[in-house]
Structure formats: structure tokens, C-alpha cells
Design an enzyme around this catalytic site. Structure first.
Site, PDB file in Angstrom:
ATOM      1  N   LYS A  17      26.367 -21.157   8.769  1.00  0.00           N
ATOM      2  CA  LYS A  17      26.224 -21.340  10.231  1.00  0.00           C
ATOM      3  C   LYS A  17      27.014 -20.251  10.973  1.00  0.00           C
ATOM      4  CE  LYS A  17      25.218 -26.154   9.419  1.00  0.00           C
ATOM      5  NZ  LYS A  17      25.114 -27.509   9.938  1.00  0.00           N
ATOM      6  N   GLU A 102      19.539 -27.241  14.105  1.00  0.00           N
ATOM      7  CA  GLU A 102      20.314 -26.641  15.203  1.00  0.00           C
ATOM      8  C   GLU A 102      19.479 -25.605  15.954  1.00  0.00           C
ATOM      9  OE1 GLU A 102      23.627 -25.754  12.670  1.00  0.00           O
ATOM     10  OE2 GLU A 102      23.912 -27.918  12.478  1.00  0.00           O
ATOM     11  N   GLU A 172      16.416 -32.469   6.189  1.00  0.00           N
ATOM     12  CA  GLU A 172      17.757 -32.655   6.735  1.00  0.00           C
ATOM     13  C   GLU A 172      17.696 -33.630   7.905  1.00  0.00           C
ATOM     14  OE1 GLU A 172      20.466 -29.096   5.806  1.00  0.00           O
ATOM     15  OE2 GLU A 172      19.275 -28.565   7.559  1.00  0.00           O
TER      16      GLU A 172
HETATM   17  P1  PGA Z   1      26.399 -30.168   6.741  1.00  0.00           P
HETATM   18  O1  PGA Z   1      25.204 -29.211   7.241  1.00  0.00           O
HETATM   19  O2  PGA Z   1      26.414 -30.083   5.248  1.00  0.00           O
HETATM   20  O3  PGA Z   1      27.621 -29.615   7.372  1.00  0.00           O
HETATM   21  O4  PGA Z   1      26.051 -31.542   7.215  1.00  0.00           O
HETATM   22  C1  PGA Z   1      23.993 -29.148   6.543  1.00  0.00           C
HETATM   23  C2  PGA Z   1      23.041 -28.210   7.232  1.00  0.00           C
HETATM   24  O5  PGA Z   1      22.958 -28.250   8.469  1.00  0.00           O
HETATM   25  O6  PGA Z   1      22.363 -27.386   6.584  1.00  0.00           O
END
Ligand code: PGA
Length: 256
Positions: A17, A102, A172
Site C-alpha cells: 500500500k 481502496e 477481499e
Molecule cells: P490487510 O490488507 O491484510 O492489511 O487487511 C489486505 C489488502 O488490502 O490487500
């Protein structure tokens, strides 16, 4: 042993990210390369754009692949702030995430944008990881399966056989991302089955059987194994726990 193990290799992708400068990314990549034990899982990391080229150098000669977190669908032109698929390929990427929640929820990517991005990634010879998942409101309203099915369909309908061969899907659930609230292995497996059935309906059972379907959302070292035990769970997309070598390596080793 789940019956898919002979056909679909386990995949673990670390999504950094908006974390890590180039120097921090290179240091983490070096730790991963040094600590990764040979296994049957295919491992990749997705640094931010600015760290792609230096991390590619740090990964050279290793088994760890380079992924990008997003792309713009045009090849080049007056698109300030955008990065194209050929640019990502030239930077060393072989995998590109598209439609991460996101991107959908913070940046407004719609299904049609996700489809165009996936096509651009395929055109540039890379593998798109198409991310899908429902919000908590959608799940509570009983709409989770329909939402995920329509997100899959928006991208997969009309893909050629050669394009399908390079497709990966990641489930997800939005309510599990970064919240510490992981889907239970049963919830994950149930939705992965829905995705596989929808791939079969759209692209045929052969393509559906070959397509890796990853789970993402608060995956940690202590839940990775249980989630991966699902017969239709072919790998993991890891956010927070991929930011440190020790926690990410634990997950990679649980997978491989
Ligand atoms: P997370 O994120 O493991 O921090 O929940 C997963 C992702 O958004 O790919």
C-alpha cells in the site's frame, strides 16, 4: 491434500500500500530474499510506484516476483499522475493488482475502470489480480454473493482463453481489510466457491479450475494456514502483515 494442489500453485502477494520509501522497500526486499525458504508457494511483493525499480533490482535473481498496486488503462499520453501498464512492465513488474477495494472506495474506480485496467495489464504481457469483495452493508443485506459475482463478471466476460490463462482473482471482503476482522475460513471458502462457479459459467470449467483465487483481509501468520486449507483458496493477498519481513515470511512459509 486438496485436489487442486496439482494444478494451481499457491500464491502469496504482499501489498505494501502507501508504505515504504525506496530505501525502506529495498531493505525489506533484501530481508525477504535472504529469509525465504524454497517452497511451493509463488511469492510476490507490491511496493508503491516510486519503489518499483529499486525493489526490482533487489529481487533480481530471486524467486520473488514484483507486482504493482494499480495502473491506468491508457498506454501513454496527457494523463497527469498516471502510470501505464507498459511502464510497469519495463520497471520489472509481472503482476498488477486491479480493483483493490481502496481503489474502488477511496479513488472511485468502477467495474468498467477495473475491466480496462485488467485488459491493459494483459496487453502488456503481465498478470492482473482482479480484486473483488463486498462491504459490510452489502453482506448484512444478503447481497454479498451478487455483488462479488457482478464484479467478477464485469472483468471476466469476453476475455479470450489466452487472457484467462493469466487471470488471478482476489476475494477481499471490505469489512476484513485492515480491521483485524478476518473472514472465517468457512466464509472465505464459501465465497471462493461462488467465484469459481461464476468463472465456470462465464469462461468454462477448465478456465475456472485453472484460475487462482486468493483471499485477502487481515491475514496474519496465525490464521494463514486455516484460510489456505479451503479447497478453493489458492493463496493470500496480505496487507499489514507484509510490511515486516518476519510476519510476511511466516505467512509465506505457512503457504509453502
Ligand atoms: P490487510 O490488507 O491484510 O492489511 O487487511 C489486505 C489488502 O488490502 O490487500
Amino acid at each position: 491434500m486438496p485436489d487442486h494442489e496439482s494444478t494451481r500453485r499457491t500464491v502469496v502477494i504482499g501489498n505494501w500500500k502507501m508504505h515504504k520509501t525506496s530505501a525502506e522497500g529495498v531493505a525489506l526486499a533484501a530481508e525477504l530474499v535472504a529469509g525465504l525458504e524454497p517452497g511451493r508457494a509463488a511469492v510476490a511483493v507490491a511496493p508503491p510506484f516510486t519503489a518499483l525499480a529499486p525493489v526490482a533490482d533487489a529481487l533480481r535473481g530471486s524467486s520473488v516476483s514484483l507486482a504493482a498496486q494499480d495502473v491506468f488503462h491508457e498506454r501513454e499520453g496527457a494523463f497527469t499522475g498516471a502510470v501505464s501498464a507498459p511502464m510497469l512492465a519495463a520497471a520489472g513488474c509481472s503482476i498488477v493488482l486491479v480493483g483493490h477495494s481502496e481503489r474502488r472506495h477511496v479513488f472511485g474506480d468502477r467495474d468498467e475502470d477495473v475491466r480496462r485496467k485488467a485488459l491493459a495489464v494483459l496487453d502488456a504481457g503481465m498478470r492482473p489480480v482482479v480484486c473483488v469483495g463486498e462491504t459490510l452493508e452489502q453482506r448484512d443485506a444478503g447481497d454479498a454473493e451478487n455483488v462479488v459475482r457482478s464484479q467478477v463478471e464485469a472483468v471476466v466476460a469476453r476475455l479470450s482463453e489466452a487472457q484467462l490463462a493469466r487471470l488471478t482473482v482476489a476475494y477481499e471482503p471490505v469489512w476484513a481489510i485492515g480491521t483485524g476482522r478476518t473472514a472465517t475460513p468457512e466464509i472465505a471458502e464459501a465465497m471462493h466457491r461462488v467465484i469459481r462457479a461464476s468463472l465456470a459459467a462465464l469462461a468454462g470449467s477448465g478456465a475456472a479450475e485453472r484460475t487462482p483465487i486468493l483471499y485477502g483481509g487481515s491475514v496474519k501468520g496465525d490464521n494463514a494456514g486455516a484460510i489456505l486449507a479451503g479447497a478453493n483458496v489458492d493463496g493470500l493477498l496480505v496487507g499489514g502483515a507484509s510490511l515486516r519481513a518476519d510476519s510476511f515470511l511466516t505467512i509465506c512459509h505457512a503457504a509453502g
